[in-house]
Design a protein around this motif. Sequence first.
Motif, mmCIF file in Angstrom:
data_model
loop_
_atom_site.group_PDB
_atom_site.id
_atom_site.type_symbol
_atom_site.label_atom_id
_atom_site.label_comp_id
_atom_site.label_asym_id
_atom_site.label_seq_id
_atom_site.Cartn_x
_atom_site.Cartn_y
_atom_site.Cartn_z
ATOM 1 N N LEU A 45 0.823 -1.218 0.000
ATOM 2 C CA LEU A 45 0.000 0.000 0.000
ATOM 3 C C LEU A 45 0.856 1.267 0.000
ATOM 4 C CD1 LEU A 45 -2.860 -0.920 2.522
ATOM 5 C CD2 LEU A 45 -2.944 -0.891 0.012
ATOM 6 N N SER A 47 2.203 3.059 2.432
ATOM 7 C CA SER A 47 1.499 4.000 3.317
ATOM 8 C C SER A 47 2.455 5.028 3.912
ATOM 9 C CB SER A 47 0.766 3.227 4.414
ATOM 10 O OG SER A 47 -0.169 2.356 3.828
ATOM 11 N N ASP A 49 4.301 9.037 2.896
ATOM 12 C CA ASP A 49 4.404 10.218 2.045
ATOM 13 C C ASP A 49 5.599 11.010 2.524
ATOM 14 O OD1 ASP A 49 1.979 10.213 0.236
ATOM 15 O OD2 ASP A 49 0.982 10.023 2.171
ATOM 16 N N ASN A 84 1.014 7.519 6.351
ATOM 17 C CA ASN A 84 -0.308 7.890 5.841
ATOM 18 C C ASN A 84 -1.313 6.876 6.374
ATOM 19 O OD1 ASN A 84 -2.670 8.011 4.234
ATOM 20 N ND2 ASN A 84 -1.542 9.129 2.653
ATOM 21 N N ARG A 87 -4.276 5.457 4.159
ATOM 22 C CA ARG A 87 -3.911 4.354 3.266
ATOM 23 C C ARG A 87 -3.772 3.045 4.050
ATOM 24 N NH1 ARG A 87 0.916 6.594 0.264
ATOM 25 N NH2 ARG A 87 -0.321 8.445 -0.109
ATOM 26 N N SER A 88 -3.063 3.084 5.175
ATOM 27 C CA SER A 88 -2.776 1.823 5.878
ATOM 28 C C SER A 88 -4.003 1.297 6.628
ATOM 29 C CB SER A 88 -1.613 2.009 6.848
ATOM 30 O OG SER A 88 -1.883 3.028 7.781
ATOM 31 N N SER A 90 -7.162 1.817 5.927
ATOM 32 C CA SER A 90 -8.309 1.461 5.089
ATOM 33 C C SER A 90 -8.373 -0.052 4.900
ATOM 34 C CB SER A 90 -8.209 2.158 3.730
ATOM 35 O OG SER A 90 -7.040 1.718 3.064
ATOM 36 N N ARG A 91 -7.218 -0.714 4.899
ATOM 37 C CA ARG A 91 -7.230 -2.171 4.759
ATOM 38 C C ARG A 91 -7.010 -2.872 6.089
ATOM 39 N NH1 ARG A 91 -3.414 -5.086 0.463
ATOM 40 N NH2 ARG A 91 -4.488 -3.569 -0.862
ATOM 41 N N GLY A 100 1.651 1.703 9.024
ATOM 42 C CA GLY A 100 1.971 3.022 8.470
ATOM 43 C C GLY A 100 3.310 3.518 8.984
#
Length: 175
Positions: A45, A47, A49, A84, A87-88, A90-91, A100
């Motif tokens: 992913l 995760s 930035d 992030n 992103r991490s 969400s799953r 993350g």
Amino acid sequence: MESSDFLGFLKSRSSVRNYLNDPLTEEEIEYVLSCASTAPSAGNLESWDVVVVTNEEVKTALSQAAFDQVHVEEAGAVFVVCANYVRSMSRYGERGILYGLEDATIACTYMMLAAHAKKLHSCWTGAFDDEDVRGILALPQHIRPVALLAIGRGHPPAVLTGRMDTGGHVHRDIW
Ligand SMILES: Cc1cc2nc3c(=O)[nH]c(=O)nc-3n(C[C@H](O)[C@H](O)[C@H](O)COP(=O)(O)O)c2cc1C
């Protein structure tokens, strides 16, 4: 590359806290980012930035947020590596907080070693006020700054830092 060359490469890096205030080239920045994007990540992913800071005023503000660590201001660029969580998580839900942080940490490690491969110097900087960094960079709430990676051209210390023997870390089969 021979495995002994790789170990030698790792052993020859050290944190540098004296910089020449010499900007990085765009090619150097792109190289560091390209290396980071090869890092593994949970579920692929990615995760993490990064905010690449080259503006002098922003670097000064980050240095103050890092409790007046001058190397943050003097480095050619500061790579603010972030987790992030959208992103991490969400799953992975709550586990995504850990993932993350891990994804960001691995990406930061790759950046640090990329800088070394480019014969640049770096200092991983973890001591900073999270909220100050958030405010300076206008980070959204789901973005956690994990490290300020200062990269530039500087003066490495004359003596490399030591390490404990691997035996101090390692347990075999059971603790
Ligand atoms: C998570 C983490 C946080 C760190 N925070 C700082 C910091 O705030 N300021 C600093 O000067 N160095 C910081 N360092 C660099 C360490 O001091 C350094 O890696 C360690 O002393 C070993 O030295 P070496 O990197 O030269 O081998 C940090 C390193 C890590 C991995």
